[in-house]
Design a protein around this motif. Sequence first.
Motif, short mmCIF file in Angstrom:
data_model
loop_
_atom_site.label_atom_id
_atom_site.label_comp_id
_atom_site.label_asym_id
_atom_site.label_seq_id
_atom_site.Cartn_x
_atom_site.Cartn_y
_atom_site.Cartn_z
N UNK A 110 -13.17 -2.40 -0.97
CA UNK A 110 -12.14 -3.14 -0.25
C UNK A 110 -10.85 -3.12 -1.04
N UNK A 111 -9.77 -2.75 -0.39
CA UNK A 111 -8.46 -2.66 -1.03
C UNK A 111 -7.58 -3.80 -0.52
N UNK A 112 -7.04 -4.59 -1.44
CA UNK A 112 -6.16 -5.69 -1.07
C UNK A 112 -4.80 -5.49 -1.73
N UNK A 113 -3.75 -5.55 -0.91
CA UNK A 113 -2.40 -5.27 -1.38
C UNK A 113 -1.48 -6.47 -1.15
N UNK A 114 -0.39 -6.48 -1.93
CA UNK A 114 0.68 -7.42 -1.67
C UNK A 114 0.54 -8.79 -2.29
N UNK B 51 2.17 10.14 -4.49
CA UNK B 51 1.82 9.54 -3.20
C UNK B 51 0.60 10.21 -2.60
N UNK B 52 0.51 11.53 -2.70
CA UNK B 52 -0.64 12.26 -2.17
C UNK B 52 -1.90 11.92 -2.95
N UNK C 70 0.81 -1.22 0.00
CA UNK C 70 0.00 0.00 0.00
C UNK C 70 0.84 1.27 0.00
N UNK C 71 1.88 1.30 0.77
CA UNK C 71 2.67 2.52 0.92
C UNK C 71 3.87 2.57 -0.02
N UNK C 72 3.90 1.68 -1.01
CA UNK C 72 5.01 1.67 -1.96
C UNK C 72 4.52 2.16 -3.31
N UNK C 73 5.08 3.27 -3.78
CA UNK C 73 4.72 3.76 -5.10
C UNK C 73 5.96 4.33 -5.76
#
Length: 493
Positions: free
Chosen positions: A115-119, A99-100, A39-42
């Motif tokens: 629903x957000x699914x990451x990874x 990122x913002x 999620x926090x990787x862009x």
Amino acid sequence: MQLRRVAVLGGGPAGLYAARLLKLAQPHCEVVVHEQGERDTTFGFGVGLAAGTQRKLEAADPDTLRDIRAGGYRHDMTMDVGGAVARVQNDNLIGVARTELLDVLQRHAEKAGVRLEYGERRVVADLDADVVIAADGVGSATREAGGFGASVEVGRGLFLWCGAGFALDDAVFAPVDTEHGTFVTHAYPYAADRSTFLIETDERTWRSAGFDTTVAGEESDTVSLAYLQEAFRTHLRGHDLIGNRTRWQRFRTVVCERWSDGRVVLLGDAAHTAHFSIGSGTKLAMEDAIALVGALDEEPDAATAFTRYEAARRPAVERLQELARRSQLWWESFPSRTHLPVERLMVAYMTRAGNVPLDRFAITSPDVVGAALGQYAGVPPQVPADLTGWVLRSHVVPADEDAFVVDTVVDDPWGANADAVVAVARETRAGLFRVVGPADRSALLTRLDLAERLRLEAGGTVVVEGPSELRDDLAAGLVSGRADLVAFGEELS
């Protein structure tokens, strides 16, 4: 149609925005976004949103746009050639950190119930959904695995994305000459302490600088960053360049014969791309999302909705891709024009794709156009009432039987066929060239670009022929240095 479950592949702007809009339109539909990254990787730096795109986003979802604007950074546009600067006002153009932007879109998607699914990487076969929206980007695995009739054209020039830890005053286009050749930056602020620096060059310069042997993998190309940091030290004001998987690329233009296949539909860069020099990637993706959700909500079945979506969006996309193609070719040949005064170069830039008429540009930027007209005509700066007539005055000529006629039709003014045309013209050592061809606007714009090459590489005086109804394009070509003289296809009185 009432959807039971929709899966979105890709957690970028296209996928997140489509998911939110769909959930707002159909609250009882289960909408899940699958993103293989964390999620926090862009990757990337700033994203630009023009006024027209903002208006469309406001009509579709004012709450999301409000937060995007709150995180955005407004700026004007400049061109800097050797310290000579031309500035163009660009009302309501904003830059926002990628990122913002993603943070805003993630929050608003979840607020709507998405629903957000990451990874974890997912493919179409894994998904139990009525509709699968493939928003997995330019390298879309979904597109490559499906029956979309995709083709990818790779550009000649090379570019890389990097950033810097300060905010430029304005967006800036600036060439820098080095011992190896010319590099050009497209740089702009996107936060109070950040700017994007996109830097491009031609292959000969890239190889001469030794960049063909630097790192090519997941990490940033630190050798190139160090070199470019020194080359652009004036524009960087003592700051370092920042990398984020920064490495040299060639732009890939994606075209698909079909945007849907069964229950799968492509969105944004997965379906189409347009060169970054017209700043259209995020725009096209989010506008795609608006059209797709509207079609899914109002049509009786997915197939009909997909047909409506593509019919609504394809004309706008193809028009922008054609503008982007011309812009890409112009930027890939940019160093050949730096001899022009910066105001004439700015006019050449604004009119490069045929999207901004010279008279309209004069209304928004009279100082720049006035200076360019003065330089063109050797008179004091001015913007005459009949701008086109004033430019064409004394620069329109009748047919000249003594001219060497160039009548070869080319698609790419800097491609192999055009190279052959220029080589023949150079061998003739003619003092006067007349470039002729079909009367349609696209052909004329290409002819003007070919004429520019003849002026620069074959010498002599170059006359471009075109129909009188396209006199505005011919006038822009004269001021931009694409032609010396023009002639109308019909007999002059």
